[in-house]
Motif scaffolding. Structure first.
Motif, PDB file in Angstrom:
ATOM      1  N   GLY A 146      20.504  14.832  64.465  1.00  0.00           N
ATOM      2  CA  GLY A 146      21.509  15.507  63.661  1.00  0.00           C
ATOM      3  C   GLY A 146      22.307  14.559  62.790  1.00  0.00           C
ATOM      4  O   GLY A 146      22.832  14.968  61.746  1.00  0.00           O
ATOM      5  N   CYS A 147      22.399  13.294  63.187  1.00  0.00           N
ATOM      6  CA  CYS A 147      23.078  12.281  62.364  1.00  0.00           C
ATOM      7  C   CYS A 147      22.156  11.724  61.284  1.00  0.00           C
ATOM      8  O   CYS A 147      22.596  11.437  60.159  1.00  0.00           O
ATOM      9  CB  CYS A 147      23.574  11.138  63.238  1.00  0.00           C
ATOM     10  N   LEU A 148      20.888  11.553  61.637  1.00  0.00           N
ATOM     11  CA  LEU A 148      19.959  10.953  60.675  1.00  0.00           C
ATOM     12  C   LEU A 148      19.715  11.871  59.484  1.00  0.00           C
ATOM     13  O   LEU A 148      19.480  11.397  58.370  1.00  0.00           O
ATOM     14  CB  LEU A 148      18.639  10.624  61.367  1.00  0.00           C
ATOM     15  N   GLN A 149      19.767  13.185  59.708  1.00  0.00           N
ATOM     16  CA  GLN A 149      19.526  14.101  58.592  1.00  0.00           C
ATOM     17  C   GLN A 149      20.547  13.927  57.464  1.00  0.00           C
ATOM     18  O   GLN A 149      20.152  13.682  56.316  1.00  0.00           O
ATOM     19  CB  GLN A 149      19.514  15.550  59.085  1.00  0.00           C
ATOM     20  N   PRO A 150      21.860  14.012  57.706  1.00  0.00           N
ATOM     21  CA  PRO A 150      22.796  13.787  56.599  1.00  0.00           C
ATOM     22  C   PRO A 150      22.783  12.350  56.087  1.00  0.00           C
ATOM     23  O   PRO A 150      23.053  12.105  54.907  1.00  0.00           O
ATOM     24  CB  PRO A 150      24.155  14.158  57.200  1.00  0.00           C
ATOM     25  N   LEU A 151      22.471  11.400  56.963  1.00  0.00           N
ATOM     26  CA  LEU A 151      22.369  10.015  56.501  1.00  0.00           C
ATOM     27  C   LEU A 151      21.282   9.883  55.448  1.00  0.00           C
ATOM     28  O   LEU A 151      21.487   9.290  54.385  1.00  0.00           O
ATOM     29  CB  LEU A 151      22.077   9.091  57.682  1.00  0.00           C
ATOM     30  N   LEU A 152      20.112  10.464  55.720  1.00  0.00           N
ATOM     31  CA  LEU A 152      18.999  10.386  54.779  1.00  0.00           C
ATOM     32  C   LEU A 152      19.295  11.156  53.493  1.00  0.00           C
ATOM     33  O   LEU A 152      18.968  10.698  52.396  1.00  0.00           O
ATOM     34  CB  LEU A 152      17.731  10.940  55.430  1.00  0.00           C
ATOM     35  N   LEU A 153      19.909  12.312  53.616  1.00  0.00           N
ATOM     36  CA  LEU A 153      20.115  13.158  52.445  1.00  0.00           C
ATOM     37  C   LEU A 153      21.284  12.682  51.583  1.00  0.00           C
ATOM     38  O   LEU A 153      21.203  12.695  50.354  1.00  0.00           O
ATOM     39  CB  LEU A 153      20.354  14.602  52.881  1.00  0.00           C
ATOM     40  N   ARG A 154      22.365  12.268  52.219  1.00  0.00           N
ATOM     41  CA  ARG A 154      23.582  11.945  51.476  1.00  0.00           C
ATOM     42  C   ARG A 154      23.626  10.505  50.983  1.00  0.00           C
ATOM     43  O   ARG A 154      24.198  10.224  49.938  1.00  0.00           O
ATOM     44  CB  ARG A 154      24.802  12.192  52.366  1.00  0.00           C
ATOM     45  N   HIS A 155      23.047   9.589  51.747  1.00  0.00           N
ATOM     46  CA  HIS A 155      23.271   8.177  51.453  1.00  0.00           C
ATOM     47  C   HIS A 155      21.994   7.386  51.162  1.00  0.00           C
ATOM     48  O   HIS A 155      22.079   6.225  50.784  1.00  0.00           O
ATOM     49  CB  HIS A 155      24.015   7.521  52.622  1.00  0.00           C
ATOM     50  N   ILE A 160      27.927   1.816  61.108  1.00  0.00           N
ATOM     51  CA  ILE A 160      27.598   3.147  61.620  1.00  0.00           C
ATOM     52  C   ILE A 160      26.114   3.235  61.941  1.00  0.00           C
ATOM     53  O   ILE A 160      25.716   3.707  63.013  1.00  0.00           O
ATOM     54  CB  ILE A 160      27.997   4.232  60.595  1.00  0.00           C
ATOM     55  N   THR A 161      25.279   2.808  61.007  1.00  0.00           N
ATOM     56  CA  THR A 161      23.837   2.928  61.230  1.00  0.00           C
ATOM     57  C   THR A 161      23.364   1.982  62.330  1.00  0.00           C
ATOM     58  O   THR A 161      22.482   2.335  63.120  1.00  0.00           O
ATOM     59  CB  THR A 161      23.065   2.650  59.932  1.00  0.00           C
ATOM     60  N   THR A 162      23.938   0.804  62.408  1.00  0.00           N
ATOM     61  CA  THR A 162      23.586  -0.117  63.492  1.00  0.00           C
ATOM     62  C   THR A 162      23.899   0.512  64.838  1.00  0.00           C
ATOM     63  O   THR A 162      23.100   0.442  65.794  1.00  0.00           O
ATOM     64  CB  THR A 162      24.342  -1.446  63.338  1.00  0.00           C
ATOM     65  N   TRP A 163      25.062   1.133  64.935  1.00  0.00           N
ATOM     66  CA  TRP A 163      25.471   1.801  66.167  1.00  0.00           C
ATOM     67  C   TRP A 163      24.533   2.965  66.504  1.00  0.00           C
ATOM     68  O   TRP A 163      24.127   3.120  67.656  1.00  0.00           O
ATOM     69  CB  TRP A 163      26.901   2.292  65.987  1.00  0.00           C
ATOM     70  N   MET A 164      24.162   3.760  65.515  1.00  0.00           N
ATOM     71  CA  MET A 164      23.292   4.908  65.766  1.00  0.00           C
ATOM     72  C   MET A 164      21.901   4.469  66.203  1.00  0.00           C
ATOM     73  O   MET A 164      21.346   4.993  67.178  1.00  0.00           O
ATOM     74  CB  MET A 164      23.200   5.798  64.515  1.00  0.00           C
ATOM     75  N   PHE A 165      21.316   3.529  65.497  1.00  0.00           N
ATOM     76  CA  PHE A 165      19.955   3.107  65.821  1.00  0.00           C
ATOM     77  C   PHE A 165      19.866   2.440  67.195  1.00  0.00           C
ATOM     78  O   PHE A 165      18.794   2.398  67.794  1.00  0.00           O
ATOM     79  CB  PHE A 165      19.419   2.173  64.747  1.00  0.00           C
ATOM     80  N   ALA A 166      20.986   1.938  67.702  1.00  0.00           N
ATOM     81  CA  ALA A 166      20.982   1.328  69.036  1.00  0.00           C
ATOM     82  C   ALA A 166      20.734   2.357  70.125  1.00  0.00           C
ATOM     83  O   ALA A 166      20.415   1.999  71.264  1.00  0.00           O
ATOM     84  CB  ALA A 166      22.305   0.609  69.289  1.00  0.00           C
ATOM     85  N   MET A 167      20.850   3.643  69.792  1.00  0.00           N
ATOM     86  CA  MET A 167      20.671   4.699  70.786  1.00  0.00           C
ATOM     87  C   MET A 167      19.351   5.437  70.621  1.00  0.00           C
ATOM     88  O   MET A 167      19.137   6.487  71.234  1.00  0.00           O
ATOM     89  CB  MET A 167      21.833   5.683  70.707  1.00  0.00           C
ATOM     90  N   ASP A 168      18.420   4.902  69.831  1.00  0.00           N
ATOM     91  CA  ASP A 168      17.189   5.642  69.545  1.00  0.00           C
ATOM     92  C   ASP A 168      16.299   5.809  70.774  1.00  0.00           C
ATOM     93  O   ASP A 168      15.513   6.754  70.842  1.00  0.00           O
ATOM     94  CB  ASP A 168      16.411   4.982  68.403  1.00  0.00           C
TER      95      ASP A 168
END
Length: 242
Positions: A87-96, A66-74
């Motif tokens: 909006g995806c990075l916020q819950p990623l940082l807080l939850r995981h 998931i994170t590899t896929w997201m960071f490919a669009m930075d």
């Protein structure tokens, strides 16, 4: 099938998938989720209002792709994509990748540490993005992270403060307000000026410098937003004085 590569999907399709991913990451579980006490070798830290812990966490074999896929669009050239990524990075940082998880000597610690670094290095340039919506989204994500993970956030002050300071001069008023809230959270001005003074000292800045003067005159006087997200009367007064 959600994780199509950026080259395999039209931008509106990538955008829709990112928008689906944000609530997925913010939820308490997902396919293959495991209990927190099963993933960490020692007892989890107690939840708190400042740093909530979900009862379920996604396992590493799901989080990594998931994170590899997201960071490919930075560096996507479409502003809605960059905004959705915030909006995806916020819950990623807080939850995981929160402080409570990094404090554990668990198997996900190297991944979480690297993910925090990559996420903040994505959000930092977004603070000066050409699109106001992207700037606001990055400020909102950084504010939430700095509030929930203050010790982690303080490690990135040199990277974040310049962009947040520029945000104080943003001509877009909602973006400016979001930058103010994020900087207030980073310096913990709702508590005292200790972190601000330490930053000024380490960078040779006098209290009369723009950053320090603005923090003391405006940001320290802000109150938390009301439950509906609107500024309080004190917030409005502080802006009027500015």
């Amino acid at each position: 099938h959600i994780l199509l590569s950026p080259e395999q999907a039209l931008w509106d399709s990538r955008h829709a998938r990112l928008r689906m991913m944000a609530p997925f990451l913010a939820s308490t579980g997902g396919p293959g989720a495991v209990r927190q006490d099963e993933r960490l070798p020692s007892a989890p830290l107690a939840p708190s209002a400042a740093s909530p812990l979900p009862p379920l966490l996604l396992p590493l074999e799901i989080l990594e792709p998931i994170t590899t896929w997201m960071f490919a669009m930075d560096a996507d050239d479409k502003a809605p994509i960059r905004q959705a990524l915030c909006g995806c990075l916020q819950p990623l940082l807080l939850r995981h990748c929160g402080e409570a998880f990094l404090a554990q000597a668990g198997p996900t610690t190297p991944w979480a540490t690297d993910t925090v670094d990559r996420a903040i290095n994505v959000l930092a340039p977004y603070m000066v993005d050409q699109a106001a919506d992207v700037r606001m989204a990055s400020f909102a994500a950084l504010r939430a992270w700095a509030t929930a993970c203050p010790a982690l956030a303080q490690r990135y002050m040199d990277l974040l403060v310049p962009g947040l300071t520029q945000g104080l001069k943003d001509r877009n008023l909602p973006a400016k307000s979001a930058a103010e809230r994020a900087l207030r959270a980073l310096f913990r001005l709702q508590v005292d000026n200790t972190l601000l003074e330490a930053y000024e000292h380490s960078h040779g800045l006098p209290p009369s410098d723009y950053l320090g003067a603005y923090c003391r005159r405006v940001l320290a006087r802000l109150e938390d937003e009301s439950e509906d997200g609107h500024p309080t009367a004190t917030t409005t007064a502080a802006h009027d004085d500015a």
